[in-house]
Design a protein around this motif. Structure first.
Motif, short mmCIF file in Angstrom:
data_model
loop_
_atom_site.label_atom_id
_atom_site.label_comp_id
_atom_site.label_asym_id
_atom_site.label_seq_id
_atom_site.Cartn_x
_atom_site.Cartn_y
_atom_site.Cartn_z
N SER A 144 0.84 -1.21 0.00
CA SER A 144 0.00 0.00 0.00
C SER A 144 0.87 1.25 0.00
N ASN A 145 2.13 1.12 0.36
CA ASN A 145 3.06 2.25 0.30
C ASN A 145 3.55 2.53 -1.12
N PHE A 146 3.19 1.65 -2.05
CA PHE A 146 3.65 1.78 -3.43
C PHE A 146 2.48 1.98 -4.40
N GLY A 147 1.41 2.61 -3.92
CA GLY A 147 0.30 2.96 -4.79
C GLY A 147 -0.74 1.88 -5.00
N VAL A 148 -0.66 0.79 -4.23
CA VAL A 148 -1.64 -0.30 -4.34
C VAL A 148 -2.76 -0.04 -3.33
N PRO A 149 -4.03 -0.03 -3.75
CA PRO A 149 -5.11 0.35 -2.84
C PRO A 149 -5.57 -0.77 -1.91
N GLN A 150 -4.63 -1.45 -1.31
CA GLN A 150 -4.93 -2.48 -0.33
C GLN A 150 -3.72 -2.66 0.58
N VAL A 151 -3.98 -3.10 1.79
CA VAL A 151 -2.89 -3.50 2.69
C VAL A 151 -2.45 -4.89 2.24
N ARG A 152 -1.25 -4.98 1.72
CA ARG A 152 -0.77 -6.27 1.20
C ARG A 152 0.72 -6.38 1.54
N LYS A 153 1.03 -7.10 2.58
CA LYS A 153 2.42 -7.26 2.99
C LYS A 153 3.04 -8.45 2.26
N ARG A 154 4.20 -8.20 1.68
CA ARG A 154 4.89 -9.24 0.93
C ARG A 154 6.39 -9.14 1.16
N VAL A 155 7.06 -10.28 1.04
CA VAL A 155 8.52 -10.33 1.11
C VAL A 155 9.04 -10.33 -0.32
N ILE A 156 9.83 -9.32 -0.65
CA ILE A 156 10.39 -9.16 -1.99
C ILE A 156 11.90 -9.36 -1.89
N ILE A 157 12.36 -10.54 -2.28
CA ILE A 157 13.76 -10.90 -2.12
C ILE A 157 14.53 -10.63 -3.41
N LEU A 158 15.53 -9.78 -3.31
CA LEU A 158 16.43 -9.54 -4.44
C LEU A 158 17.66 -10.42 -4.29
N GLY A 159 17.93 -11.21 -5.32
CA GLY A 159 19.15 -12.02 -5.36
C GLY A 159 20.07 -11.49 -6.45
N VAL A 160 21.38 -11.40 -6.15
CA VAL A 160 22.33 -10.88 -7.13
C VAL A 160 23.40 -11.92 -7.45
N ASN A 161 23.78 -11.97 -8.70
CA ASN A 161 24.84 -12.85 -9.19
C ASN A 161 26.19 -12.27 -8.77
N LYS A 162 26.95 -13.01 -7.98
CA LYS A 162 28.21 -12.51 -7.43
C LYS A 162 29.22 -12.14 -8.52
N ASP A 163 29.07 -12.71 -9.71
CA ASP A 163 30.00 -12.40 -10.79
C ASP A 163 29.86 -10.97 -11.29
N TYR A 164 28.74 -10.33 -10.98
CA TYR A 164 28.46 -9.00 -11.52
C TYR A 164 28.57 -7.88 -10.49
N PHE A 165 28.82 -8.23 -9.22
CA PHE A 165 28.81 -7.22 -8.17
C PHE A 165 30.05 -7.37 -7.29
N ASN A 166 30.76 -6.27 -7.09
CA ASN A 166 31.97 -6.30 -6.26
C ASN A 166 31.66 -6.62 -4.81
N SER A 167 30.60 -6.03 -4.29
CA SER A 167 30.18 -6.29 -2.91
C SER A 167 28.69 -6.60 -2.92
N PRO A 168 28.32 -7.87 -3.03
CA PRO A 168 26.91 -8.24 -3.16
C PRO A 168 26.01 -7.73 -2.04
N GLU A 169 26.45 -7.82 -0.80
CA GLU A 169 25.61 -7.38 0.32
C GLU A 169 25.39 -5.86 0.25
N GLU A 170 26.43 -5.13 -0.04
CA GLU A 170 26.29 -3.67 -0.17
C GLU A 170 25.34 -3.32 -1.31
N ALA A 171 25.45 -4.06 -2.40
CA ALA A 171 24.58 -3.80 -3.55
C ALA A 171 23.12 -4.04 -3.20
N VAL A 172 22.86 -5.16 -2.53
CA VAL A 172 21.48 -5.49 -2.15
C VAL A 172 20.93 -4.43 -1.20
#
Length: 406
Positions: free
Chosen positions: A190-218
């Protein structure tokens, strides 16, 4: 250049819809194991997004059958025939930039676990993330998005939490997600313009080959980029559906119809059938709020009303009137069974919400026409990721890739 996307557990395409709207992405393939959602997604890709060969890009297959999914299959009694993901990826230059999707959430949902005598510990859906990660490991995208319900943070089908198992498997295949999921990845849409309370876990995964510091990037993605795509003011239920034509109870039922149909034809804005008893209950509950009486505010009062009108007892209240000037409660797939927890706020209408109203509360455009049965439409809408959120997510990811990839 557009980023190449594979969409897993695609449903009717709520998550993909936002990526298509963002205009920075091309879909390689969408995988879904239920027929009706895929029919709707294919129609949407063809009619709205003008995707060529949409039929080839929509794969009807159980993701657990990974070898078939990769290499193709012929004359399957349930899933037909298809060339498979390997061929589609090859036709797109062999490059996959991002994989998106989220396994069915029932095994992780707290409500689902409460209803199941074994706490969902033996449900195969606990481990569908393994099939998801097999696809990630095969095509090695730069990033992936894994979406699910908050219950995934506490789900523990065995000795370990699901999130611990996911983290370990992701690290094994050369990717990284943050361990701080509750703080960073648990979002109220609902904080992103959706007209309902909808809690979700949005997990971003990064390929270590493309990021010098994966945790910092995430962390940079969650803390510095995604937050900028929030909407300052929340969208209320009435903002979303208040302009739709009113649908009134008929004095006499006609051909199993309990409500009038609008003279202004809006796709999927058709009332579901309600018997006279339920119509009166809906009217009484909504009128109680309109007049400020609040007789039925408590769960106990609603349960008593249910007993008085139906003769049955329940420990879980079955009725809920949606509030006009707040975001809706979470739209769920159970809407395909009945609409008792999604009662329209205007007592004069005496009904539950229509497919179009549910779709609007999920932020689907009115141009998205749902073309299967009413029950299937409710179910797939309830299971979908809201396109308004996925659009903002897609914009944020595009910026993230441009700013951080080495």
């Amino acid at each position: 250049m557009k980023y190449k996307v594979i969409d897993l557990f695609a449903g009717c395409g709520g998550l993909l819809e936002g990526f298509m709207k963002a205009e920075s992405y091309d879909v390689i393939a969408s995988v879904e194991w239920e027929k009706d959602p895929l029919i709707n997604l294919k129609n949407r890709l063809e009619t709205r997004w003008k995707v060529k060969n949409a039929d080839r890009k929509c794969l009807l297959m159980d993701i657990q059958q990974t070898e078939k999914l990769f290499k193709g299959w012929e004359n399957d009694t349930k899933y037909g025939t298809h060339i498979g993901l390997d061929q589609l990826v090859s036709e797109n230059g062999g490059v996959v930039d991002i994989i998106i999707g989220g396994p069915p959430c029932q095994a992780y949902s707290i409500a689902g676990r409460a209803r199941d005598e074994k706490n969902m510990k033996e449900d195969y859906r606990n481990f569908l993330f393994e099939s998801y990660l097999k696809v990630v490991n095969r095509y090695k995208p730069k990033i992936f998005i894994f979406e699910n319900v908050p219950g995934i943070l506490s789900a523990k089908p065995g000795e370990k939490k699901v999130t611990e198992m996911i983290y370990e498997e992701i690290e094994k295949i050369g990717y990284h997600i943050t361990k701080d999921l509750k703080k960073l990845a648990l979002l109220d849409l609902s904080n992103f313009g959706v007209p309902q309370v909808r809690k979700r876990v949005i997990i971003l995964g990064v390929n270590k080959d493309y990021f010098n510091s994966p945790e910092e990037a995430v962390r940079y993605f969650y803390e510095e980029i995604l937050v900028n795509y929030k909407k300052e003011k929340k969208v209320t239920l009435w903002n979303a559906i208040g302009d739709l034509p009113k649908l009134y109870p008929l004095s006499l039922e006609c051909n199993k119809k309990s409500h009038s149909e609008s003279e202004v034809q809006i796709k999927n804005h058709l009332p579901r059938y309600h018997n006279k008893r339920d119509i009166q209950i809906f009217k009484d509950l909504a009128l109680d709020i309109e007049l400020g009486i609040n007789k039925y505010k408590s769960s106990e009062a609603k349960n008593q009303l249910y007993y008085e009108r139906t003769g049955n007892k329940t420990n879980v209240h079955r009725y809920h009137v949606l509030q006009k000037h707040e975001p809706s409660t979470t739209i769920i797939a159970h809407l395909n069974k009945d609409g008792w927890r999604f009662i329209h706020p205007e007592s004069i209408q005496g009904r539950s919400i229509t497919v179009r109203e549910a779709a609007r509360l999920q932020s689907f455009s009115d141009s998205y026409e749902f073309i299967t049965s009413q029950g299937s439409n409710y179910k797939m809408i309830g299971n979908a990721v809201p396109p308004e959120f996925s659009y903002r997510l897609a914009k944020a990811l595009s910026r993230f890739l441009k700013e951080t990839i080495k």
